[in-house]
Design a protein around this motif. Structure first.
Motif, PDB file in Angstrom:
ATOM      1  N   MET A 249     -21.589   4.007 -21.659  1.00  0.00           N
ATOM      2  CA  MET A 249     -21.964   3.283 -22.730  1.00  0.00           C
ATOM      3  C   MET A 249     -23.171   4.281 -23.520  1.00  0.00           C
ATOM      4  N   PRO A 250     -22.925   4.683 -24.775  1.00  0.00           N
ATOM      5  CA  PRO A 250     -23.854   5.427 -25.534  1.00  0.00           C
ATOM      6  C   PRO A 250     -24.725   4.459 -26.148  1.00  0.00           C
ATOM      7  N   THR A 251     -26.086   4.735 -26.081  1.00  0.00           N
ATOM      8  CA  THR A 251     -27.170   3.768 -26.734  1.00  0.00           C
ATOM      9  C   THR A 251     -28.561   4.481 -27.073  1.00  0.00           C
ATOM     10  N   ASN A 252     -29.573   3.883 -27.332  1.00  0.00           N
ATOM     11  CA  ASN A 252     -30.554   4.480 -27.874  1.00  0.00           C
ATOM     12  C   ASN A 252     -31.849   4.372 -27.077  1.00  0.00           C
ATOM     13  N   GLU A 253     -31.839   3.827 -25.822  1.00  0.00           N
ATOM     14  CA  GLU A 253     -32.965   3.759 -25.167  1.00  0.00           C
ATOM     15  C   GLU A 253     -32.692   3.447 -23.476  1.00  0.00           C
ATOM     16  N   ILE A 254     -33.292   3.843 -22.589  1.00  0.00           N
ATOM     17  CA  ILE A 254     -32.834   3.272 -21.406  1.00  0.00           C
ATOM     18  C   ILE A 254     -32.953   1.954 -20.967  1.00  0.00           C
ATOM     19  N   ASN A 255     -32.045   1.440 -20.563  1.00  0.00           N
ATOM     20  CA  ASN A 255     -32.056   0.115 -20.077  1.00  0.00           C
ATOM     21  C   ASN A 255     -30.771  -0.136 -18.954  1.00  0.00           C
ATOM     22  N   PHE A 256     -31.070  -0.368 -17.785  1.00  0.00           N
ATOM     23  CA  PHE A 256     -29.955  -0.360 -16.654  1.00  0.00           C
ATOM     24  C   PHE A 256     -29.255  -1.812 -16.671  1.00  0.00           C
ATOM     25  N   HIS A 257     -29.962  -2.525 -17.279  1.00  0.00           N
ATOM     26  CA  HIS A 257     -29.484  -3.963 -17.287  1.00  0.00           C
ATOM     27  C   HIS A 257     -28.244  -4.081 -18.273  1.00  0.00           C
ATOM     28  N   ASN A 258     -27.292  -4.774 -17.874  1.00  0.00           N
ATOM     29  CA  ASN A 258     -26.297  -4.969 -18.913  1.00  0.00           C
ATOM     30  C   ASN A 258     -26.331  -5.922 -19.901  1.00  0.00           C
ATOM     31  N   GLY A 259     -27.205  -6.840 -19.679  1.00  0.00           N
ATOM     32  CA  GLY A 259     -27.315  -7.829 -21.008  1.00  0.00           C
ATOM     33  C   GLY A 259     -26.430  -9.082 -20.790  1.00  0.00           C
ATOM     34  N   ALA A 260     -25.451  -9.128 -19.682  1.00  0.00           N
ATOM     35  CA  ALA A 260     -24.706 -10.316 -19.574  1.00  0.00           C
ATOM     36  C   ALA A 260     -25.265 -11.641 -19.597  1.00  0.00           C
ATOM     37  N   ASP A 261     -26.521 -11.623 -19.067  1.00  0.00           N
ATOM     38  CA  ASP A 261     -27.268 -12.988 -19.055  1.00  0.00           C
ATOM     39  C   ASP A 261     -28.160 -13.455 -20.561  1.00  0.00           C
ATOM     40  N   GLY A 262     -27.962 -12.611 -21.209  1.00  0.00           N
ATOM     41  CA  GLY A 262     -28.606 -12.974 -22.714  1.00  0.00           C
ATOM     42  C   GLY A 262     -29.867 -12.198 -22.905  1.00  0.00           C
ATOM     43  N   LYS A 263     -30.524 -11.448 -21.664  1.00  0.00           N
ATOM     44  CA  LYS A 263     -31.596 -10.638 -21.693  1.00  0.00           C
ATOM     45  C   LYS A 263     -31.090  -9.171 -22.470  1.00  0.00           C
ATOM     46  N   LYS A 264     -32.428  -8.545 -22.841  1.00  0.00           N
ATOM     47  CA  LYS A 264     -32.078  -7.374 -23.509  1.00  0.00           C
ATOM     48  C   LYS A 264     -31.202  -6.141 -22.444  1.00  0.00           C
ATOM     49  N   GLY A 265     -30.347  -5.726 -22.865  1.00  0.00           N
ATOM     50  CA  GLY A 265     -29.416  -5.042 -22.051  1.00  0.00           C
ATOM     51  C   GLY A 265     -28.720  -3.616 -23.087  1.00  0.00           C
ATOM     52  N   TYR A 266     -28.080  -2.865 -22.269  1.00  0.00           N
ATOM     53  CA  TYR A 266     -27.420  -1.974 -22.950  1.00  0.00           C
ATOM     54  C   TYR A 266     -26.031  -2.053 -23.788  1.00  0.00           C
ATOM     55  N   ARG A 267     -25.700  -3.536 -23.549  1.00  0.00           N
ATOM     56  CA  ARG A 267     -24.334  -3.846 -24.316  1.00  0.00           C
ATOM     57  C   ARG A 267     -24.893  -3.944 -25.710  1.00  0.00           C
ATOM     58  N   ALA A 268     -23.763  -3.862 -26.625  1.00  0.00           N
ATOM     59  CA  ALA A 268     -24.048  -3.893 -28.102  1.00  0.00           C
ATOM     60  C   ALA A 268     -23.175  -4.749 -28.594  1.00  0.00           C
ATOM     61  N   PRO A 269     -23.632  -5.455 -29.592  1.00  0.00           N
ATOM     62  CA  PRO A 269     -22.696  -6.280 -30.593  1.00  0.00           C
ATOM     63  C   PRO A 269     -21.583  -5.281 -31.562  1.00  0.00           C
ATOM     64  N   PHE A 270     -20.540  -5.756 -31.688  1.00  0.00           N
ATOM     65  CA  PHE A 270     -19.639  -4.913 -32.614  1.00  0.00           C
ATOM     66  C   PHE A 270     -18.903  -5.807 -33.363  1.00  0.00           C
ATOM     67  N   SER A 271     -18.450  -5.406 -34.366  1.00  0.00           N
ATOM     68  CA  SER A 271     -17.282  -6.167 -35.340  1.00  0.00           C
ATOM     69  C   SER A 271     -16.005  -5.686 -35.627  1.00  0.00           C
ATOM     70  N   HIS A 272     -14.983  -6.481 -35.547  1.00  0.00           N
ATOM     71  CA  HIS A 272     -13.791  -5.991 -35.492  1.00  0.00           C
ATOM     72  C   HIS A 272     -13.589  -5.329 -36.876  1.00  0.00           C
ATOM     73  N   SER A 273     -14.211  -5.191 -37.900  1.00  0.00           N
ATOM     74  CA  SER A 273     -14.057  -4.867 -39.102  1.00  0.00           C
ATOM     75  C   SER A 273     -14.634  -3.381 -39.070  1.00  0.00           C
ATOM     76  N   ASN A 274     -15.253  -2.775 -38.136  1.00  0.00           N
ATOM     77  CA  ASN A 274     -15.730  -1.557 -37.614  1.00  0.00           C
ATOM     78  C   ASN A 274     -14.734  -1.001 -36.378  1.00  0.00           C
ATOM     79  N   GLU A 275     -13.689  -1.472 -36.069  1.00  0.00           N
ATOM     80  CA  GLU A 275     -12.976  -1.315 -35.023  1.00  0.00           C
ATOM     81  C   GLU A 275     -11.527  -1.077 -35.465  1.00  0.00           C
ATOM     82  N   THR A 276     -10.902   0.266 -34.726  1.00  0.00           N
ATOM     83  CA  THR A 276      -9.490   0.531 -35.013  1.00  0.00           C
ATOM     84  C   THR A 276      -8.909   0.926 -33.710  1.00  0.00           C
TER      85      THR A 276
END
Length: 973
Positions: free
Chosen positions: A105-132
């Motif tokens: 996962m490319p990101t802009n900081e070191i964070n080893f938590h995936n964020g699945a619990d709602g806390k800050k993590g390396y996951r990132a939001p995305f929009s289908h309008s920016n997906e092909t």
């Protein structure tokens, strides 16, 4: 004479060219890739993924948006709004989750938590309008970091291309713990740009082994989380990229070893750049899709067709390195250059249409598939049923590698050892597990012997027919006779009173019977959805059901009745038209059965309805799990105008074409073109047809007619016609050799009784004579009902024309006539245990809850009152409960025992608390014992408290699942 010969030769040439010279094959107007929408099936319950892969390739490089849950089987669901990262293996359309290996996962900081619990993590939001996505390519922009991600692949390797918004803070997170249970791992740094390691994991495959080699385009500095000496499972790679160039990460994978992963990477990517790999992937896909070229003015049809064709080609998956090495079913390393070795064979699904499609457009690969089966037979001791990464998953029923082999061989695809293949096929059929011991002994599987007994009996019978066909082709007369007999065992599941295939519980028909009820007698289905599964002997089934008119009426009712089911909730039963469930495979052949009763116009109407109402250009455009190509193969073949109702017969049943023109291109260089004139959405009926210029008045085709090339033309109309409605124009599958006599059954009478029971016997063959014996007495002819007054064993068999059925033995139990039971809460009928007296009938449930003896209560307590008939001293009361938490079956939280001389119960005399919510992987039976120490009473009350809502840790909790109590038996001493 020479002139006469010349004239004759010219006439012959004219005749042979008459029908081919005018055939114009279909031509594509633009790249077929443009019609593929990989997002179809990523919503709803399709369970597909949108990422990059090659046809039948080892790598599936795709985004992961979901970590678990049934609709997260592929790792991606269109309704999600976060991406966790991009992993390198994915399953397409399965109903069980696995894969998702080596997450980056490319990101802009070191964070080893995936964020699945709602806390800050390396996951990132995305929009289908920016997906092909398109075949071999995927692209997205991560909203929170503005990082652009592009993915492409080779067969065994993949390339990530990251464009960061700034040269600063460029990080890539590696998470080896992602998704399933991690069994073992390593991560080693080879240089400032290269790393390797392995990830061993457990999910559906209990021991999956995957090795990887990662290569960065730029030097990186690696940071690991604090691990106290433990090998790191995560890493953060900081990219040194002062010029803010595009960052490329290349990954090779292998199931063999780390060296294999690097060899795969070096051989397939080498010094190629991203654009070159993407072009190569697109070229490969374009060539694949060109195997069938359609012409239609309907763009939605183009998109649905080519996406379906695409989905038939993303599995099975190559499971072999560039040097020929692979990990076999024994988890050892093997090597071959004779064939390509594959995994992910969803055979319960794909034997129906996907593999028959391959016999048309993937003949060489079919040889590779079958040689893979035979290698797995050598390595693991049996042909695969549902294999995954060197593991037998134990999933689904039947032995459906068998019809895949037979179908190919009978169609002339023979690049494998036929004798070895036959030995392997027969070996699968001669096992004693999964109900086969009963099936071989009785000619059916009793409910109490094995779960899903009806479905297994029916599917084994079909598989056995394909073995008989193969034996016949190989001249093996004894095997041919044995398996043609076994192919008729379906008759033993047919109840002539209800006209449905029904479970036989202690040789009675499972009752009360409701054809709408989804229960443990059927696989992901009910009686409506399995009673027409006799593809090998449709003529015999029609006769059993009472003839063509009754059969046709049954089909009409199937499609026209309510779409509501009863019994247990089964998520797979979707895409309903009446009780026809297109979202699951047992229904897939049914609409074509009208052809067998002289009503092809009804087939045409239903097929057109399914094609146009249950497939859409949208994320939820597939009406059920895509199932590794089967849902799509049904669409591909049916939209062309035909379908293989009975693989192994070399016959395709004609439906209705969806396109104006289509051409199939075969590996032998031939083409087969289908043309529909006067075609429109309303013109779905066939008025007439020609094959190579000659009238075609039958509603079926032979494989050889397709594969040798030719021209099939349909004249379409908007009203039903009499085309192909005569008896000599309809298809037929029939077993008219080696007849059997059906095993008789107990038509009425109680297997557990108090004073006496009157038993009547029956047979699906009216002309058969039934014989019976009580205990070890001499058999006598059955002529009138039998009265049984004591515990005994009843033996019965039937005979017709000198052919005897199997002998079926049933134990009868006599209950204390003074005892009775009253249930104050309601059990589920599908888990009735034998009825209202099941808890005191002396018959005990085993560890498999689906075999009929357990009584089930969902989200409700068990409250039972036993009347002993008189006041008696009581020493001990015992109650058995089942625990199978994966199936939502939990022990009760509390069990209470009350004793009274009257119906008025006060406080419980004794109780036991159970920590039923404690997680357990085991299937166990707990006996609760109450020592009453001689206390007297006439009435016993047992109350067992249900856990209710499933615990938060349980997968079913997200579905608002409620726990079951399974109870049997109450013993009073």
């Amino acid at each position: 004479m020479k002139q006469l010969f010349y004239l004759g030769y010219c006439m012959l040439l004219l005749i042979s060219c008459k029908h081919t010279s005018s055939v114009t094959i279909s031509k594509k107007e633009k790249s077929l890739l443009s019609y593929v929408n990989p997002f179809i099936g990523t919503g709803g319950h399709g369970h597909t993924y949108p990422g990059a892969t090659l046809p039948f390739g080892m790598m599936q490089l795709s985004p992961d948006t979901r970590l678990d849950g049934w609709d997260g089987c592929s790792g991606y669901h269109y309704s999600d709004t976060y991406i966790y990262g991009f992993s390198h293996t994915h399953l397409s359309g399965t109903g069980v989750s696995d894969y998702g290996d080596i997450l980056l996962m490319p990101t802009n900081e070191i964070n080893f938590h995936n964020g699945a619990d709602g806390k800050k993590g390396y996951r990132a939001p995305f929009s289908h309008s920016n997906e092909t996505a398109s075949p071999g390519y995927y692209h997205v922009i991560l909203d929170s970091t503005n990082i652009e991600v592009a993915l492409t692949v080779t067969k065994r390797a993949g390339m990530h291309k990251y464009t960061f918004p700034s040269s600063e803070n460029q990080f890539v997170i590696l998470d080896l713990e992602h998704r399933d249970k991690l069994l073992g791992h390593t991560l080693s740094q080879l240089s400032r740009t290269e790393f390797n390691g392995y990830r061993f994991s457990e999910a559906w495959a209990k021991d999956q082994r995957l090795y990887f080699h990662i290569k960065f385009s730029h030097p990186v500095t690696v940071t690991y989380p604090p691990n106290k000496g433990i090998s790191p499972t995560k890493a953060a790679f900081q990219v040194e990229n002062p010029e803010n160039e595009v960052v490329v990460v290349s990954v090779g994978i292998s199931a063999v070893d780390i060296e294999g992963a690097q060899k795969n990477l070096d051989a397939e990517i080498a010094d190629k750049d991203f654009e070159q790999l993407k072009r190569e992937a697109e070229s490969v896909w374009e060539k694949q899709l060109e195997k069938i070229v359609i012409e239609t003015e309907n763009d939605t049809h183009n998109i649905n067709f080519y996406t379906a064709l695409y989905h038939t080609m993303v599995a099975p998956n190559l499971y072999q390195d560039v040097d020929g090495r692979y990990r076999g079913m024994d988890l050892k390393i093997h090597q071959t250059s004779a064939f390509d070795y594959y995994t992910v064979f969803s055979l319960w699904d794909t034997y129906r249409a996907t593999h028959p499609l391959y016999t048309l457009i993937e003949q060489e690969r079919t040889n590779h598939f079958i040689n893979t089966f035979l290698a797995k037979y050598d390595e693991g001791g049996i042909l695969p049923i549902w294999d995954l990464s060197g593991n037998y998953t134990g999933c689904m029923i039947g032995y459906h590698a068998v019809p895949v082999i037979a179908d190919a061989y009978l169609k002339g695809i023979r690049g494998f050892d036929a004798e070895k293949a036959f030995a392997a096929m027969k070996h699968s059929a001669m096992q004693d597990r999964l109900g086969l011991a009963s099936y071989k002994s009785f000619g059916f599987i009793p409910v109490e012997a094995e779960s899903e007994s009806v479905s297994k009996t029916l599917e084994y019978a079909y598989d056995d027919w394909t073995i008989a066909q193969m034996a016949k082709a190989l001249g093996k007369e004894a095997d041919e006779k044995l398996f043609f007999e076994r192919a008729q065992y379906y008759k033993n599941s047919f109840n002539p009173k209800t006209n449905f295939m029904q479970g036989r519980f202690r040789n009675t028909w499972f009752a009360p019977f409701d054809p709408f009820e989804v229960n443990f007698n059927y696989t992901e289905a009910n009686a409506w959805q399995y009673s027409l599964y006799v593809p090998q002997d449709i003529a015999g089934l029609i006769t059993l059901m009472g003839g063509k008119k009754i059969f046709s009426n049954h089909l009409d009712t199937l499609f026209e009745t309510t779409s509501t089911t009863s019994g247990r909730d089964q998520a797979d039963i979707t895409g309903l038209i009446g009780q026809y469930a297109h979202g699951n495979e047992p229904s897939h052949h049914m609409a074509y059965l009208y052809n067998f009763v002289n009503q092809p116009y009804k087939t045409q109407e239903k097929i057109h309805e399914i094609l146009t109402s249950l497939y859409h250009n949208s994320p939820d455009g597939i009406s059920g799990n895509e199932d590794c190509g089967q849902m799509s193969a049904w669409y591909v073949l049916s939209s062309l105008g035909f379908y293989p109702v009975t693989p192994g017969s070399n016959q395709y049943i004609i439906g209705t074409p969806l396109f104006e023109k289509a051409t199939m291109h075969f590996e032998n260089g031939n083409q087969f073109t289908i043309t529909a004139t006067n075609h429109s959405p309303k013109h779905k009926f066939i008025a007439s047809a020609t094959l190579n210029g000659d009238p075609l008045t039958r509603s079926y085709l032979w494989h050889e007619e397709l594969i040798k090339g030719g021209d099939l033309r349909f004249e379409m109309t908007d009203t039903p016609s009499n085309w192909a409605t005569k008896d000599n124009e309809i298809p037929k599958t029939e077993i008219n050799v080696h007849p059997i006599t059906s095993a008789p059954y107990i038509a009425s009478g109680d297997v557990t009784f108090k004073k006496e029971t009157t038993v009547t016997l029956g047979s699906a063959q009216e002309e058969a004579i039934i014989y019976y014996s009580i205990n070890d007495t001499t058999f006598k002819r059955y002529e009138s009902p039998i009265t049984i007054k004591e515990a005994c064993t009843l033996h019965i068999y039937a005979e017709d024309n000198g052919i005897k059925s199997s002998v079926i033995s049933t134990k009868f139990f006599m209950i204390d006539p003074n005892r009775s039971i009253q249930l104050h809460t309601e059990y589920a009928n599908e888990y009735n245990g034998g009825g209202p007296t099941a808890l005191i009938d002396g018959i005990f449930g085993a560890q498999d809850f689906r075999t009929g003896a357990w009584q089930g209560y969902q989200d409700t307590d068990l409250i039972a009152v036993i009347d002993l008939g008189s006041i008696q001293p009581l020493d001990m009361v015992q109650i058995n409960f089942l625990q199978d938490q994966r199936s939502w079956i939990f022990y009760p939280t509390k069990v209470e025992c009350y004793v009274s001389d009257t119906h008025n119960f006060g406080t419980p005399q004794i109780s036991e608390i159970i920590a039923s919510e404690t997680p357990s992987e085991n299937i166990d039976i707990k006996t609760i014992s109450f020592d009453l120490k001689g206390q007297s009473g006439r009435y016993l009350k047992i109350k067992a408290a249900n856990l209710g809502a499933l615990p938060a840790w349980h997968l079913g909790a997200t579905l608002d699942g409620k726990a079951w109590i399974f109870v049997d038996e109450i013993i009073i001493k």
